[in-house]
Scaffold this active site. Structure first.
Site, PDB file in Angstrom:
ATOM      1  N   GLY A  66       0.826  -1.218   0.000  1.00  0.00           N
ATOM      2  CA  GLY A  66       0.000   0.000   0.000  1.00  0.00           C
ATOM      3  C   GLY A  66       0.855   1.262   0.000  1.00  0.00           C
ATOM      4  O   GLY A  66       0.616   2.201  -0.762  1.00  0.00           O
TER       5      GLY A  66
ATOM      6  N   ARG B 260      -0.065 -18.496  -2.202  1.00  0.00           N
ATOM      7  CA  ARG B 260      -0.989 -17.362  -2.042  1.00  0.00           C
ATOM      8  C   ARG B 260      -2.366 -17.857  -1.597  1.00  0.00           C
ATOM      9  O   ARG B 260      -3.061 -17.196  -0.843  1.00  0.00           O
ATOM     10  CB  ARG B 260      -1.127 -16.603  -3.362  1.00  0.00           C
ATOM     11  CG  ARG B 260       0.161 -15.922  -3.843  1.00  0.00           C
ATOM     12  CD  ARG B 260      -0.086 -15.260  -5.184  1.00  0.00           C
ATOM     13  NE  ARG B 260       1.080 -14.600  -5.740  1.00  0.00           N
ATOM     14  CZ  ARG B 260       1.995 -15.192  -6.509  1.00  0.00           C
ATOM     15  NH1 ARG B 260       1.890 -16.475  -6.803  1.00  0.00           N
ATOM     16  NH2 ARG B 260       2.998 -14.500  -6.998  1.00  0.00           N
TER      17      ARG B 260
ATOM     18  N   HIS C 206      -3.055 -15.477 -11.045  1.00  0.00           N
ATOM     19  CA  HIS C 206      -1.858 -14.947 -10.367  1.00  0.00           C
ATOM     20  C   HIS C 206      -1.447 -15.940  -9.275  1.00  0.00           C
ATOM     21  O   HIS C 206      -1.658 -15.716  -8.090  1.00  0.00           O
ATOM     22  CB  HIS C 206      -2.187 -13.559  -9.783  1.00  0.00           C
ATOM     23  CG  HIS C 206      -1.029 -12.925  -9.077  1.00  0.00           C
ATOM     24  ND1 HIS C 206       0.157 -12.610  -9.696  1.00  0.00           N
ATOM     25  CD2 HIS C 206      -0.873 -12.561  -7.777  1.00  0.00           C
ATOM     26  CE1 HIS C 206       0.984 -12.077  -8.826  1.00  0.00           C
ATOM     27  NE2 HIS C 206       0.386 -12.034  -7.648  1.00  0.00           N
TER      28      HIS C 206
ATOM     29  N   ARG D 108       7.815  -8.906 -14.387  1.00  0.00           N
ATOM     30  CA  ARG D 108       8.821  -9.919 -14.004  1.00  0.00           C
ATOM     31  C   ARG D 108       9.252 -10.747 -15.215  1.00  0.00           C
ATOM     32  O   ARG D 108      10.408 -11.135 -15.356  1.00  0.00           O
ATOM     33  CB  ARG D 108       8.244 -10.822 -12.908  1.00  0.00           C
ATOM     34  CG  ARG D 108       8.126 -10.077 -11.590  1.00  0.00           C
ATOM     35  CD  ARG D 108       7.549 -10.951 -10.502  1.00  0.00           C
ATOM     36  NE  ARG D 108       7.546 -10.254  -9.230  1.00  0.00           N
ATOM     37  CZ  ARG D 108       6.674 -10.487  -8.253  1.00  0.00           C
ATOM     38  NH1 ARG D 108       5.736 -11.399  -8.397  1.00  0.00           N
ATOM     39  NH2 ARG D 108       6.750  -9.809  -7.133  1.00  0.00           N
TER      40      ARG D 108
ATOM     41  N   ASP E 205       3.247  -9.633 -13.040  1.00  0.00           N
ATOM     42  CA  ASP E 205       3.840 -10.856 -13.606  1.00  0.00           C
ATOM     43  C   ASP E 205       4.503 -10.553 -14.950  1.00  0.00           C
ATOM     44  O   ASP E 205       5.561 -11.109 -15.270  1.00  0.00           O
ATOM     45  CB  ASP E 205       2.758 -11.941 -13.760  1.00  0.00           C
ATOM     46  CG  ASP E 205       2.086 -12.260 -12.430  1.00  0.00           C
ATOM     47  OD1 ASP E 205       2.738 -12.090 -11.383  1.00  0.00           O
ATOM     48  OD2 ASP E 205       0.897 -12.643 -12.431  1.00  0.00           O
TER      49      ASP E 205
ATOM     50  N   ARG F 121       2.094 -13.682   2.299  1.00  0.00           N
ATOM     51  CA  ARG F 121       2.573 -15.034   2.620  1.00  0.00           C
ATOM     52  C   ARG F 121       3.997 -14.992   3.177  1.00  0.00           C
ATOM     53  O   ARG F 121       4.734 -14.024   2.990  1.00  0.00           O
ATOM     54  CB  ARG F 121       2.482 -15.951   1.401  1.00  0.00           C
ATOM     55  CG  ARG F 121       3.340 -15.572   0.230  1.00  0.00           C
ATOM     56  CD  ARG F 121       3.280 -16.656  -0.845  1.00  0.00           C
ATOM     57  NE  ARG F 121       3.632 -16.134  -2.159  1.00  0.00           N
ATOM     58  CZ  ARG F 121       3.886 -16.905  -3.200  1.00  0.00           C
ATOM     59  NH1 ARG F 121       3.814 -18.223  -3.096  1.00  0.00           N
ATOM     60  NH2 ARG F 121       4.188 -16.374  -4.379  1.00  0.00           N
TER      61      ARG F 121
ATOM     62  N   VAL G  86      -5.797  -6.121  -4.788  1.00  0.00           N
ATOM     63  CA  VAL G  86      -4.409  -6.591  -4.777  1.00  0.00           C
ATOM     64  C   VAL G  86      -4.228  -7.763  -3.804  1.00  0.00           C
ATOM     65  O   VAL G  86      -3.450  -8.686  -4.066  1.00  0.00           O
ATOM     66  CB  VAL G  86      -3.456  -5.426  -4.391  1.00  0.00           C
ATOM     67  CG1 VAL G  86      -1.994  -5.871  -4.409  1.00  0.00           C
ATOM     68  CG2 VAL G  86      -3.641  -4.234  -5.330  1.00  0.00           C
TER      69      VAL G  86
END
Ligand code: NAI
Ligand code: OAA
Length: 308
Positions: free
Chosen positions: A12, A88, A175, A151, A148, A82, A118
């Site tokens: 955030g 997740r 995701h 990345r 993603d 996590r 999110v």
């Protein structure tokens, strides 16, 4: 343009910082339940304004949703991240309750807001917001694919020995560590297919590294990542706020697109002032279609754990 970010934690605060630095919003409100936390993060960020040269006003509140009233865009990052070794999906038990309450409070005070989800497991949390609010589908957007894809481009540039600015590529699907579908066939270096430069085996390794991008960082950091997630959210927020009509892969409710129904999963969409203005249906190979279908099965399985 007023933007609320719920959850003043790692993601955030990073998201608020990137939004402010890009200087397109008049106001960002950070809200958290931890006493004084959002106020502290907002004050710290405001003290970077003269250094970083932005005029966005950032304020913080402990749980007072009246301060978020009239937001144009609201981002939900509240919930637990996590730890190394977790998936997740394991976060659903705690995060579903948080996301449900937060989205309802947000809408009560900002009935016209576009919501960006999110919190993980993100595709299922996005679906939960659909199921528990009456918002039209264009106003509920899950952020995962933008991160993603960033990345993926990082890994592609590494494999190609190329600058990231020369590389383009997209990740669709869920995701999750297993569910992401990096579209290696469509990835390019300055419009040339990357397969012209690197072997199929190397490309498969790029795709595999991309899929565990979040898990890799979680192992290194002891908690999940925040810089790239925050930057990815700020990209979505800017595309909406500035009506950019940019294409990002986002988690969106599918009603027959890609042959899928009744779930939220990452597909390319056009983002503009109305949120998701179009779901873009690209032609996938049979192999890509099969991977997306398998990914959808995984998301549906997690959705099945929701108490709706
Ligand atoms: N979709 C994506 O691509 C990504 C998703 N995430 C997810 O984002 C979430 C946040 O991650 P971090 O910021 O690293 O965690 P964090 O623990 O640093 O921050 C979460 C914040 O949420 C707050 N919070 C908890 N319940 C709340 C409530 N009911 N109302 C308001 N605030 C509340 C906590 O006090 C905490 O400050 C996690 O679920 C994580 O898995 C993280 C990175 C990328
Ligand atoms: O890995 C996580 O748990 C957080 C996340 O979604 C990401 O960084 O992609």
């Amino acid at each position: 343009m007023k933007i609320t970010v719920v959850g003043a934690g790692a993601v955030g605060a990073s998201c608020a910082e990137y939004i402010a630095i890009k200087d397109f919003a008049s106001e960002v409100v950070l809200l958290d339940i931890k006493e004084g936390y959002a106020e502290g993060k907002a004050m710290d960020l405001m003290q970077t304004a003269s250094l970083n040269g932005f005029d966005t006003k950032i304020t913080g509140t402990t749980g007072d949703y009246s301060k978020t009233a009239g937001s144009d865009i609201a981002v939900i990052t509240s919930g637990i991240p996590r730890k190394p070794g977790m998936t997740r999906e394991e976060l659903i038990g705690i995060n579903a309750g948080i996301v449900k309450t937060v989205s309802s409070n947000l809408i009560e005070h900002s009935p016209n807001a576009i919501i960006i989800v999110v919190s993980n497991p993100m595709d299922t949390m996005t679906y939960l917001v659909h199921k528990t609010t009456n918002l039209p589908k264009n106003r509920i957007i899950g952020m995962g694919g933008a991160l993603d894809s960033a990345r993926f481009k990082y890994r592609l540039a590494e494999a190609l020995g190329a600058p990231i600015s020369d590389v383009d590529g997209m990740v669709i699907g869920g995701h999750s560590d297993k569910g992401m579908v990096p579209l290696t066939r469509l990835a390019t270096r300055n419009s040339v297919p990357v397969s012209e430069f690197i072997s199929e085996d190397r490309l498969e390794q790029v795709a595999a590294d991309t899929k565990v991008g979040g898990a890799t960082l979680t192992k290194l950091l002891g908690t999940s990542a925040w810089y790239a997630p925050g930057a990815a959210v700020s990209g979505l927020v800017q595309a909406i706020a500035c009506d950019q009509k940019k294409i990002f892969p986002c988690s969106t409710l599918l009603e027959g697109e890609y042959g899928l129904n009744d779930l939220c999963i990452g597909t390319p969409v056009v983002l503009g002032r109305n949120g998701i203005e179009k779901i873009v249906e690209i032609t996938l190979s049979d192999e890509e279609k099969a991977k997306l279908a398998e990914s959808a099965e995984g998301v549906k399985k997690t959705n099945g754990l929701l108490e709706l």
